[in-house]
Write a protein that holds these residues in place. Structure first.
Motif, PDB file in Angstrom:
ATOM      1  N   LYS A  24      -9.788   1.243  32.781  1.00 30.32           N
ATOM      2  CA  LYS A  24     -10.989   2.046  32.536  1.00 30.32           C
ATOM      3  C   LYS A  24     -11.692   2.451  33.834  1.00 30.32           C
ATOM      4  O   LYS A  24     -11.942   1.620  34.708  1.00 30.32           O
ATOM      5  N   ALA A  25     -12.031   3.724  33.937  1.00 30.42           N
ATOM      6  CA  ALA A  25     -12.817   4.204  35.072  1.00 30.42           C
ATOM      7  C   ALA A  25     -14.253   3.699  34.956  1.00 30.42           C
ATOM      8  O   ALA A  25     -14.879   3.809  33.903  1.00 30.42           O
ATOM      9  N   ASP A  26     -14.761   3.140  36.041  1.00 26.46           N
ATOM     10  CA  ASP A  26     -16.158   2.703  36.088  1.00 26.46           C
ATOM     11  C   ASP A  26     -17.024   3.705  36.847  1.00 26.46           C
ATOM     12  O   ASP A  26     -18.111   4.042  36.401  1.00 26.46           O
TER      13      ASP A  26
ATOM     14  N   GLY B 135     -14.561   9.734  32.715  1.00 22.75           N
ATOM     15  CA  GLY B 135     -13.473   8.809  32.443  1.00 22.75           C
ATOM     16  C   GLY B 135     -13.736   7.959  31.226  1.00 22.75           C
ATOM     17  O   GLY B 135     -14.891   7.603  30.936  1.00 22.75           O
ATOM     18  N   TYR B 136     -12.667   7.655  30.500  1.00 23.69           N
ATOM     19  CA  TYR B 136     -12.774   6.760  29.333  1.00 23.69           C
ATOM     20  C   TYR B 136     -11.605   5.775  29.317  1.00 23.69           C
ATOM     21  O   TYR B 136     -10.478   6.117  29.677  1.00 23.69           O
ATOM     22  N   GLY B 137     -11.912   4.575  28.850  1.00 22.54           N
ATOM     23  CA  GLY B 137     -10.882   3.569  28.642  1.00 22.54           C
ATOM     24  C   GLY B 137     -11.506   2.281  28.146  1.00 22.54           C
ATOM     25  O   GLY B 137     -12.724   2.115  28.161  1.00 22.54           O
ATOM     26  N   PHE B 138     -10.663   1.379  27.692  1.00 28.13           N
ATOM     27  CA  PHE B 138     -11.137   0.072  27.236  1.00 28.13           C
ATOM     28  C   PHE B 138      -9.919  -0.829  27.071  1.00 28.13           C
ATOM     29  O   PHE B 138      -8.774  -0.364  27.118  1.00 28.13           O
TER      30      PHE B 138
ATOM     31  N   ILE C 190     -12.878  14.777  48.299  1.00 26.98           N
ATOM     32  CA  ILE C 190     -12.087  13.622  47.892  1.00 26.98           C
ATOM     33  C   ILE C 190     -12.793  12.972  46.704  1.00 26.98           C
ATOM     34  O   ILE C 190     -13.994  12.655  46.785  1.00 26.98           O
ATOM     35  N   LEU C 191     -12.075  12.804  45.610  1.00 26.58           N
ATOM     36  CA  LEU C 191     -12.620  12.130  44.444  1.00 26.58           C
ATOM     37  C   LEU C 191     -12.225  10.657  44.507  1.00 26.58           C
ATOM     38  O   LEU C 191     -11.038  10.324  44.474  1.00 26.58           O
ATOM     39  N   TYR C 192     -13.241   9.802  44.613  1.00 27.80           N
ATOM     40  CA  TYR C 192     -13.030   8.361  44.612  1.00 27.80           C
ATOM     41  C   TYR C 192     -13.237   7.864  43.177  1.00 27.80           C
ATOM     42  O   TYR C 192     -14.272   8.126  42.569  1.00 27.80           O
ATOM     43  N   VAL C 193     -12.253   7.156  42.658  1.00 26.76           N
ATOM     44  CA  VAL C 193     -12.327   6.638  41.295  1.00 26.76           C
ATOM     45  C   VAL C 193     -12.161   5.126  41.342  1.00 26.76           C
ATOM     46  O   VAL C 193     -11.131   4.618  41.803  1.00 26.76           O
ATOM     47  N   ARG C 194     -13.164   4.445  40.880  1.00 25.35           N
ATOM     48  CA  ARG C 194     -13.153   2.981  40.808  1.00 25.35           C
ATOM     49  C   ARG C 194     -12.908   2.581  39.354  1.00 25.35           C
ATOM     50  O   ARG C 194     -13.701   2.911  38.472  1.00 25.35           O
ATOM     51  N   THR C 195     -11.807   1.890  39.084  1.00 26.57           N
ATOM     52  CA  THR C 195     -11.543   1.408  37.742  1.00 26.57           C
ATOM     53  C   THR C 195     -11.704  -0.103  37.718  1.00 26.57           C
ATOM     54  O   THR C 195     -11.998  -0.729  38.736  1.00 26.57           O
ATOM     55  N   TYR C 196     -11.478  -0.678  36.561  1.00 26.22           N
ATOM     56  CA  TYR C 196     -11.658  -2.119  36.387  1.00 26.22           C
ATOM     57  C   TYR C 196     -10.919  -2.922  37.439  1.00 26.22           C
ATOM     58  O   TYR C 196     -11.491  -3.841  38.038  1.00 26.22           O
TER      59      TYR C 196
ATOM     60  N   ASP D 142      -6.415   4.767  29.013  1.00 31.32           N
ATOM     61  CA  ASP D 142      -7.388   4.963  30.093  1.00 31.32           C
ATOM     62  C   ASP D 142      -7.078   6.285  30.794  1.00 31.32           C
ATOM     63  O   ASP D 142      -5.974   6.475  31.308  1.00 31.32           O
ATOM     64  N   TYR D 143      -8.088   7.167  30.826  1.00 30.66           N
ATOM     65  CA  TYR D 143      -7.859   8.500  31.384  1.00 30.66           C
ATOM     66  C   TYR D 143      -9.033   8.965  32.230  1.00 30.66           C
ATOM     67  O   TYR D 143     -10.189   8.601  31.985  1.00 30.66           O
ATOM     68  N   LEU D 144      -8.702   9.812  33.197  1.00 32.59           N
ATOM     69  CA  LEU D 144      -9.666  10.643  33.898  1.00 32.59           C
ATOM     70  C   LEU D 144      -9.606  12.017  33.248  1.00 32.59           C
ATOM     71  O   LEU D 144      -8.528  12.620  33.166  1.00 32.59           O
ATOM     72  N   TYR D 145     -10.754  12.508  32.755  1.00 30.98           N
ATOM     73  CA  TYR D 145     -10.784  13.775  32.026  1.00 30.98           C
ATOM     74  C   TYR D 145     -11.507  14.851  32.824  1.00 30.98           C
ATOM     75  O   TYR D 145     -12.426  14.564  33.608  1.00 30.98           O
TER      76      TYR D 145
END
Length: 292
Positions: free
Chosen positions: A267-269, A238-241, A277-283, A246-249
């Protein structure tokens, strides 16, 4: 700035990663905590001799791992030998999306029973050195099969040369995360400020540990999360700022090419895969995706 808040939370977690770790970080339960920290102590190595009497009369030289300089061939996408793509994009079906409290990352891990423990590679282990905790940008690799230890040196990856002089203190790139799978070392590297100050950053790259050569380097601005996930033939990152997309790639593991993307609110952290299951924690937002 979002990334600095995330870094503070990361330091407080003390999360474990099997396989690769930060050199000089605190050890918990025999594992090395892997974080991007600005100051850590350096490790010391000791060598023993088989003859105790000799150890009293002579100093045993410390074994110094071989240093292999990995050249940076391009600040854009690079592939050594054109690889046949093995991956199709994963189907990610969004299940949930919920605002978080920004500072409750540890509770998110606990509530979902998550960890950053990676299975890793049975043969190779590695530890990360980066500008935050040493003067070098290195990954030390240990070959458990033959006992060989060597250091991969990434000096040519630290400054892209696309910045102005006043921004130099902020655009030094460091290794964020590394993982070995099937004899290939995958790592993410980038700086922690706005892309506009030095846009050639936030890559994922792959190194063949047997050949000790760079296989590929992804496009820039695809990975500045604290970790990435490898599943099958796909690498999820993941990238973002602030004020940036902000994307999941999804990257093809064989070539590093982007084969899929999903927009995120911020942004993905962290990205954690558990039971498909994909858990995605962002800001400020938590997601879950069913992986099909």
């Amino acid at each position: 700035m979002k990334s600095k808040i995330g870094s503070i939370v990361l330091i407080s977690l003390g999360i474990l990663l099997a396989g690769c770790g930060k050199k000089g970080t605190e050890e918990i339960s025999g594992e090395t905590v892997t974080t991007v920290e600005e100051s850590v102590a350096a490790n010391l190595t000791e060598n023993d001799t088989e003859n105790p009497a000799e150890s009293q009369t002579m100093e045993v030289p410390e074994t110094v791992p071989a240093i292999i300089d990995i050249e940076n061939p391009s600040w854009d996408y690079y592939i050594g030998n054109e690889a046949v793509s093995k991956a199709s994009p994963l189907k990610l079906v969004q299940l949930t999306e919920a605002a978080n409290a920004i500072t409750d990352t540890e509770k998110w891990f606990e509530k979902n029973d998550l960890s950053l423990n990676a299975e890793g590679d049975e043969r190779y282990g590695c530890e990360i050195y980066s500008p935050y905790n040493s003067e070098e940008c290195d990954i030390q690799v240990t070959d458990r099969e033959n006992g060989e230890s060597f250091t991969l040196h990434f000096e040519g990856f630290r400054y892209a040369g696309d910045f102005t002089e006043e921004n130099e203190p902020f655009v030094e790139q460091n290794i964020q995360y590394a993982q070995v799978e099937d004899g290939i070392l995958y790592f993410s590297i980038g700086h922690l400020t706005y892309a506009k100050f030095s846009p050639h950053n936030a890559y994922v790259a792959a190194v063949d540990l047997a050949e000790k050569k760079l296989l590929w380097k992804s496009e820039p601005l695809v990975s500045n999360a604290y970790n990435f996930v490898i599943t099958g033939n796909v690498l999820l990152c993941g990238y973002g700022f602030t004020e940036e997309p902000d994307y999941l790639y999804q990257l093809d593991l064989a070539s590093g090419k982007v084969i899929g993307e999903i927009p995120l609110k911020t942004k993905a952290d962290y990205l954690i895969l558990k039971d498909n299951i994909l858990y995605v924690r962002t800001y400020n937002t938590d997601y879950t995706f069913q992986v099909e």
